[in-house]
Design a protein around this motif. Structure first.
Motif, PDB file in Angstrom:
ATOM      1  N   CYS A  18      -9.052 -24.582 -31.143  1.00 50.00           N
ATOM      2  CA  CYS A  18      -7.960 -24.660 -30.152  1.00 50.00           C
ATOM      3  C   CYS A  18      -6.894 -23.639 -30.520  1.00 50.00           C
ATOM      4  CB  CYS A  18      -7.405 -26.081 -30.049  1.00 50.00           C
ATOM      5  SG  CYS A  18      -6.269 -26.539 -31.369  1.00 50.00           S
ATOM      6  N   GLU A  19      -5.904 -23.519 -29.664  1.00 53.27           N
ATOM      7  CA  GLU A  19      -4.851 -22.508 -29.817  1.00 53.27           C
ATOM      8  C   GLU A  19      -4.043 -22.683 -31.104  1.00 53.27           C
ATOM      9  OE1 GLU A  19      -3.749 -19.921 -27.411  1.00 53.27           O
ATOM     10  OE2 GLU A  19      -5.902 -20.265 -27.197  1.00 53.27           O
ATOM     11  N   VAL A  78      -4.763 -44.253 -51.695  1.00 51.08           N
ATOM     12  CA  VAL A  78      -5.132 -44.303 -50.277  1.00 51.08           C
ATOM     13  C   VAL A  78      -5.487 -42.898 -49.796  1.00 51.08           C
ATOM     14  CG1 VAL A  78      -3.621 -46.272 -49.857  1.00 51.08           C
ATOM     15  CG2 VAL A  78      -2.760 -43.965 -49.404  1.00 51.08           C
ATOM     16  N   TYR A  79      -6.052 -42.813 -48.599  1.00 51.50           N
ATOM     17  CA  TYR A  79      -6.303 -41.502 -48.017  1.00 51.50           C
ATOM     18  C   TYR A  79      -5.374 -41.332 -46.815  1.00 51.50           C
ATOM     19  CZ  TYR A  79      -8.793 -37.198 -47.115  1.00 51.50           C
ATOM     20  OH  TYR A  79      -9.094 -35.857 -46.968  1.00 51.50           O
ATOM     21  N   ILE A  80      -4.805 -40.150 -46.680  1.00 51.39           N
ATOM     22  CA  ILE A  80      -3.859 -39.886 -45.585  1.00 51.39           C
ATOM     23  C   ILE A  80      -4.348 -38.681 -44.773  1.00 51.39           C
ATOM     24  CG2 ILE A  80      -1.459 -39.384 -44.970  1.00 51.39           C
ATOM     25  CD1 ILE A  80      -0.637 -40.521 -47.723  1.00 51.39           C
ATOM     26  N   ALA A  81      -4.518 -38.899 -43.492  1.00 52.72           N
ATOM     27  CA  ALA A  81      -4.973 -37.818 -42.604  1.00 52.72           C
ATOM     28  C   ALA A  81      -4.116 -37.838 -41.331  1.00 52.72           C
ATOM     29  CB  ALA A  81      -6.448 -37.998 -42.275  1.00 52.72           C
ATOM     30  N   ASN A  82      -4.449 -36.981 -40.420  1.00 53.88           N
ATOM     31  CA  ASN A  82      -3.707 -36.896 -39.151  1.00 53.88           C
ATOM     32  C   ASN A  82      -4.679 -36.762 -37.982  1.00 53.88           C
ATOM     33  OD1 ASN A  82      -0.751 -36.822 -39.603  1.00 53.88           O
ATOM     34  ND2 ASN A  82      -1.216 -35.042 -40.872  1.00 53.88           N
ATOM     35  N   ILE A  83      -4.176 -37.035 -36.808  1.00 50.49           N
ATOM     36  CA  ILE A  83      -4.958 -36.814 -35.588  1.00 50.49           C
ATOM     37  C   ILE A  83      -5.240 -35.316 -35.411  1.00 50.49           C
ATOM     38  CG2 ILE A  83      -4.690 -36.837 -33.040  1.00 50.49           C
ATOM     39  CD1 ILE A  83      -5.598 -39.517 -34.125  1.00 50.49           C
ATOM     40  N   LEU A  84      -4.189 -34.491 -35.549  1.00 48.96           N
ATOM     41  CA  LEU A  84      -4.376 -33.034 -35.501  1.00 48.96           C
ATOM     42  C   LEU A  84      -4.250 -32.454 -36.900  1.00 48.96           C
ATOM     43  CD1 LEU A  84      -2.364 -31.748 -32.389  1.00 48.96           C
ATOM     44  CD2 LEU A  84      -4.733 -32.554 -32.521  1.00 48.96           C
ATOM     45  N   LYS A  85      -5.093 -31.473 -37.202  1.00 45.75           N
ATOM     46  CA  LYS A  85      -5.043 -30.836 -38.527  1.00 45.75           C
ATOM     47  C   LYS A  85      -4.051 -29.672 -38.558  1.00 45.75           C
ATOM     48  CE  LYS A  85      -8.526 -33.415 -39.876  1.00 45.75           C
ATOM     49  NZ  LYS A  85      -8.112 -34.823 -40.020  1.00 45.75           N
ATOM     50  N   CYS A  86      -3.654 -29.194 -37.401  1.00 44.51           N
ATOM     51  CA  CYS A  86      -2.744 -28.043 -37.365  1.00 44.51           C
ATOM     52  C   CYS A  86      -1.452 -28.392 -36.630  1.00 44.51           C
ATOM     53  CB  CYS A  86      -3.418 -26.846 -36.677  1.00 44.51           C
ATOM     54  SG  CYS A  86      -4.866 -26.270 -37.568  1.00 44.51           S
ATOM     55  N   ARG A  87      -0.371 -27.744 -37.034  1.00 44.79           N
ATOM     56  CA  ARG A  87       0.947 -28.057 -36.471  1.00 44.79           C
ATOM     57  C   ARG A  87       1.089 -27.545 -35.044  1.00 44.79           C
ATOM     58  NH1 ARG A  87       6.852 -25.413 -37.682  1.00 44.79           N
ATOM     59  NH2 ARG A  87       8.041 -27.089 -36.688  1.00 44.79           N
ATOM     60  N   PRO A  88       1.469 -28.434 -34.134  1.00 45.58           N
ATOM     61  CA  PRO A  88       1.787 -27.951 -32.783  1.00 45.58           C
ATOM     62  C   PRO A  88       3.137 -27.225 -32.819  1.00 45.58           C
ATOM     63  CG  PRO A  88       1.268 -30.315 -32.794  1.00 45.58           C
ATOM     64  CD  PRO A  88       1.495 -29.898 -34.212  1.00 45.58           C
ATOM     65  N   SER A  96      -4.231 -33.408 -25.016  1.00 43.55           N
ATOM     66  CA  SER A  96      -5.467 -34.213 -25.084  1.00 43.55           C
ATOM     67  C   SER A  96      -6.689 -33.365 -25.454  1.00 43.55           C
ATOM     68  CB  SER A  96      -5.695 -35.001 -23.800  1.00 43.55           C
ATOM     69  OG  SER A  96      -5.673 -34.131 -22.722  1.00 43.55           O
ATOM     70  N   GLN A  97      -6.704 -32.104 -25.007  1.00 48.64           N
ATOM     71  CA  GLN A  97      -7.852 -31.238 -25.366  1.00 48.64           C
ATOM     72  C   GLN A  97      -7.859 -30.967 -26.871  1.00 48.64           C
ATOM     73  OE1 GLN A  97      -7.365 -27.789 -26.281  1.00 48.64           O
ATOM     74  NE2 GLN A  97      -9.509 -27.154 -26.313  1.00 48.64           N
ATOM     75  N   GLU A  98      -6.658 -30.825 -27.469  1.00 45.09           N
ATOM     76  CA  GLU A  98      -6.568 -30.606 -28.922  1.00 45.09           C
ATOM     77  C   GLU A  98      -7.072 -31.841 -29.671  1.00 45.09           C
ATOM     78  OE1 GLU A  98      -2.593 -27.802 -28.364  1.00 45.09           O
ATOM     79  OE2 GLU A  98      -2.374 -29.855 -29.078  1.00 45.09           O
ATOM     80  N   ILE A  99      -6.668 -33.016 -29.175  1.00 52.79           N
ATOM     81  CA  ILE A  99      -7.104 -34.267 -29.825  1.00 52.79           C
ATOM     82  C   ILE A  99      -8.625 -34.368 -29.761  1.00 52.79           C
ATOM     83  CG2 ILE A  99      -7.036 -36.806 -29.660  1.00 52.79           C
ATOM     84  CD1 ILE A  99      -4.132 -36.508 -28.633  1.00 52.79           C
ATOM     85  N   GLN A 100      -9.146 -34.066 -28.589  1.00 55.19           N
ATOM     86  CA  GLN A 100     -10.596 -34.182 -28.387  1.00 55.19           C
ATOM     87  C   GLN A 100     -11.388 -33.312 -29.371  1.00 55.19           C
ATOM     88  OE1 GLN A 100     -11.692 -33.364 -24.327  1.00 55.19           O
ATOM     89  NE2 GLN A 100     -13.840 -33.525 -24.857  1.00 55.19           N
ATOM     90  N   VAL A 101     -10.980 -32.056 -29.525  1.00 58.82           N
ATOM     91  CA  VAL A 101     -11.770 -31.188 -30.420  1.00 58.82           C
ATOM     92  C   VAL A 101     -11.455 -31.457 -31.887  1.00 58.82           C
ATOM     93  CG1 VAL A 101     -12.237 -29.339 -28.767  1.00 58.82           C
ATOM     94  CG2 VAL A 101     -10.199 -29.189 -30.196  1.00 58.82           C
ATOM     95  N   CYS A 102     -10.204 -31.771 -32.186  1.00 66.37           N
ATOM     96  CA  CYS A 102      -9.820 -31.915 -33.601  1.00 66.37           C
ATOM     97  C   CYS A 102     -10.325 -33.228 -34.193  1.00 66.37           C
ATOM     98  CB  CYS A 102      -8.303 -31.814 -33.727  1.00 66.37           C
ATOM     99  SG  CYS A 102      -7.774 -31.438 -35.402  1.00 66.37           S
ATOM    100  N   CYS A 103     -10.369 -34.272 -33.387  1.00 70.84           N
ATOM    101  CA  CYS A 103     -10.747 -35.575 -33.937  1.00 70.84           C
ATOM    102  C   CYS A 103     -12.219 -35.652 -34.335  1.00 70.84           C
ATOM    103  CB  CYS A 103     -10.341 -36.711 -32.996  1.00 70.84           C
ATOM    104  SG  CYS A 103      -8.588 -37.097 -33.210  1.00 70.84           S
ATOM    105  N   GLU A 104     -12.998 -34.602 -34.004  1.00 69.80           N
ATOM    106  CA  GLU A 104     -14.363 -34.549 -34.561  1.00 69.80           C
ATOM    107  C   GLU A 104     -14.274 -34.542 -36.084  1.00 69.80           C
ATOM    108  OE1 GLU A 104     -16.583 -31.232 -32.976  1.00 69.80           O
ATOM    109  OE2 GLU A 104     -16.000 -31.798 -30.940  1.00 69.80           O
ATOM    110  N   TYR A 105     -13.250 -33.868 -36.625  1.00 67.42           N
ATOM    111  CA  TYR A 105     -13.089 -33.826 -38.088  1.00 67.42           C
ATOM    112  C   TYR A 105     -12.651 -35.190 -38.619  1.00 67.42           C
ATOM    113  CZ  TYR A 105     -13.201 -28.793 -37.295  1.00 67.42           C
ATOM    114  OH  TYR A 105     -13.580 -27.528 -36.916  1.00 67.42           O
TER     115      TYR A 105
END
Ligand code: URA
Length: 192
Positions: A18-19, A78-88, A96-105
């Motif tokens: 994504c962008e 504990v393990y800490i992660a995020n919905i998006l791996k990169c800063r908007p 929603s398109q960013e969530i869709q592709v990023c949440c595969e990880y």
């Protein structure tokens, strides 16, 4: 490092799906204990996280650290992660398109870590995780569902989903701290 998480990390480091891949400084893959029974999921990296590549290391991170100590939980456990791996840019909401592709990880991280409890920090994490585990009809907004426990069980996985307000909410409204403390206190009593 565990091979599978290492593989996910390598994929994220070169991700341009994504962008956000064009504007980030560092992707924030996640950090913590590989066999953690609790997985915390935030929204997306902010400026500090983008600069360091570490989740929750700015103001919201200070609040999270305080809340973890309320719950008697060590951050290293504990393990800490995020919905998006990169800063908007400018910390805008995830698209929603960013969530869709990023949440595969994120999905792959969940498969490897196999947490017993997923603590969703904020609306974006709660919406994604509740929908993923079949509770789409319970996504009412964090104000209504924070501190509740959603039980998901399949032949291969049993997980308790606990939505919470996002720790950054305290930086806008100090009264949120009491609510979050109460919810984190409850977290320590959930069997894992
Ligand atoms: N807010 C988040 O949701 N995640 C971080 O890593 C930092 C701030």
């Amino acid at each position: 490092m565990d091979n599978s998480l290492d593989k996910i990390k390598q994929e994220v480091l070169s991700c341009q799906k994504c962008e956000l891949g064009k504007t980030r400084i560092n992707p924030v893959v996640g950090e913590g204990h590989l066999n953690s029974s609790i997985l915390f999921i935030g929204e997306a990296p902010g400026a500090n996280e983008d600069a360091t590549g570490r989740p929750f290391c700015g103001k919201a991170g200070q609040v999270l650290d305080e809340l973890l100590s309320v719950a008697g939980i060590e951050r290293a456990d504990v393990y800490i992660a995020n919905i998006l791996k990169c800063r908007p840019p400018k910390n805008r909401n995830p698209h929603s398109q960013e969530i869709q592709v990023c949440c595969e990880y994120l999905d792959k991280q969940i498969e490897v870590i196999k947490p017993k409890i997923i603590c969703c920090l904020g609306n974006f994490a709660a919406t994604y995780i509740l929908t993923k585990y079949g509770f789409k009809d319970r996504v009412y907004g964090i104000g209504k569902i924070h501190g509740k426990i959603f039980f998901y069980r399949s032949p291969t996985i049993a997980v308790k989903i606990v939505p919470m307000y996002h720790p950054a909410s305290v930086t806008y409204n100090i009264n949120m701290m009491k609510i979050l403390q109460k919810d984190f206190n409850m977290l320590k009593n959930i069997p894992r």
